[in-house]
Design a protein around this motif. Structure first.
Motif, PDB file in Angstrom:
ATOM      1  N   UNK A 115     -66.315  21.345  85.832  1.00  0.00           N
ATOM      2  CA  UNK A 115     -67.335  20.329  86.095  1.00  0.00           C
ATOM      3  C   UNK A 115     -68.744  20.923  85.957  1.00  0.00           C
ATOM      4  N   UNK A 116     -68.945  22.131  86.460  1.00  0.00           N
ATOM      5  CA  UNK A 116     -70.253  22.789  86.340  1.00  0.00           C
ATOM      6  C   UNK A 116     -70.610  23.069  84.887  1.00  0.00           C
ATOM      7  N   UNK A 117     -69.622  23.399  84.081  1.00  0.00           N
ATOM      8  CA  UNK A 117     -69.876  23.712  82.671  1.00  0.00           C
ATOM      9  C   UNK A 117     -70.048  22.472  81.807  1.00  0.00           C
ATOM     10  N   UNK A 118     -69.615  21.332  82.289  1.00  0.00           N
ATOM     11  CA  UNK A 118     -69.636  20.128  81.472  1.00  0.00           C
ATOM     12  C   UNK A 118     -70.594  19.072  81.999  1.00  0.00           C
ATOM     13  N   UNK A 119     -70.177  18.263  82.922  1.00  0.00           N
ATOM     14  CA  UNK A 119     -70.989  17.101  83.303  1.00  0.00           C
ATOM     15  C   UNK A 119     -71.860  17.301  84.539  1.00  0.00           C
ATOM     16  N   UNK A 120     -71.481  18.187  85.417  1.00  0.00           N
ATOM     17  CA  UNK A 120     -72.246  18.475  86.635  1.00  0.00           C
ATOM     18  C   UNK A 120     -72.528  17.228  87.466  1.00  0.00           C
ATOM     19  N   UNK A 121     -71.507  16.398  87.630  1.00  0.00           N
ATOM     20  CA  UNK A 121     -71.660  15.177  88.430  1.00  0.00           C
ATOM     21  C   UNK A 121     -71.619  15.533  89.915  1.00  0.00           C
ATOM     22  N   UNK A 122     -72.692  15.216  90.615  1.00  0.00           N
ATOM     23  CA  UNK A 122     -72.825  15.576  92.025  1.00  0.00           C
ATOM     24  C   UNK A 122     -71.703  14.955  92.855  1.00  0.00           C
ATOM     25  N   UNK A 123     -71.394  13.700  92.600  1.00  0.00           N
ATOM     26  CA  UNK A 123     -70.338  13.020  93.361  1.00  0.00           C
ATOM     27  C   UNK A 123     -68.980  13.714  93.204  1.00  0.00           C
ATOM     28  N   UNK A 124     -68.669  14.138  92.004  1.00  0.00           N
ATOM     29  CA  UNK A 124     -67.395  14.826  91.752  1.00  0.00           C
ATOM     30  C   UNK A 124     -67.401  16.197  92.419  1.00  0.00           C
ATOM     31  N   UNK A 125     -68.506  16.925  92.299  1.00  0.00           N
ATOM     32  CA  UNK A 125     -68.603  18.241  92.941  1.00  0.00           C
ATOM     33  C   UNK A 125     -68.503  18.121  94.460  1.00  0.00           C
ATOM     34  N   UNK A 126     -69.082  17.071  95.021  1.00  0.00           N
ATOM     35  CA  UNK A 126     -68.989  16.840  96.466  1.00  0.00           C
ATOM     36  C   UNK A 126     -67.542  16.580  96.863  1.00  0.00           C
ATOM     37  N   UNK A 127     -66.836  15.795  96.070  1.00  0.00           N
ATOM     38  CA  UNK A 127     -65.417  15.498  96.357  1.00  0.00           C
ATOM     39  C   UNK A 127     -64.561  16.754  96.239  1.00  0.00           C
ATOM     40  N   UNK A 128     -64.874  17.612  95.259  1.00  0.00           N
ATOM     41  CA  UNK A 128     -64.152  18.879  95.123  1.00  0.00           C
ATOM     42  C   UNK A 128     -64.403  19.775  96.337  1.00  0.00           C
ATOM     43  N   UNK A 129     -65.623  19.760  96.853  1.00  0.00           N
ATOM     44  CA  UNK A 129     -65.927  20.546  98.058  1.00  0.00           C
ATOM     45  C   UNK A 129     -65.124  20.025  99.244  1.00  0.00           C
ATOM     46  N   UNK A 130     -65.018  18.715  99.387  1.00  0.00           N
ATOM     47  CA  UNK A 130     -64.215  18.141 100.470  1.00  0.00           C
ATOM     48  C   UNK A 130     -62.761  18.587 100.356  1.00  0.00           C
ATOM     49  N   UNK A 131     -62.253  18.603  99.127  1.00  0.00           N
ATOM     50  CA  UNK A 131     -60.866  19.030  98.930  1.00  0.00           C
ATOM     51  C   UNK A 131     -60.717  20.509  99.274  1.00  0.00           C
TER      52      UNK A 131
END
Length: 73
Positions: free
Chosen positions: A48-64
């Protein structure tokens, strides 16, 4: 499919791209919820960091990640 993509596949057989690039948000969430190990989660964060860097997705990954850590400890 490249060797890198094959190496990034987890035990469920899904690459980070397959988890994070489906056509709708419900499928993305399902891809994240089914991550049960930190190695797979790190690969998805890196993707995700290398491609789209969507904050919402990164936040969900942190929750996981937080959920995985709480189950380990």
């Amino acid at each position: 499919m490249s060797n890198l993509e094959e190496q990034e596949r987890d035990s469920n057989g899904l690459s980070p791209a397959q988890r994070l690039e489906p056509p709708n948000s419900r499928l993305i969430n399902a891809g994240i919820v089914t991550i049960h190990d930190m190695e797979t989660l790190r690969a998805c964060v890196a993707y995700e960091n290398a491609n789209q860097q969507r904050v919402r997705i990164l936040r969900r990954l942190k929750q996981q990640a937080d959920e995985i850590r709480s189950q380990e400890g």
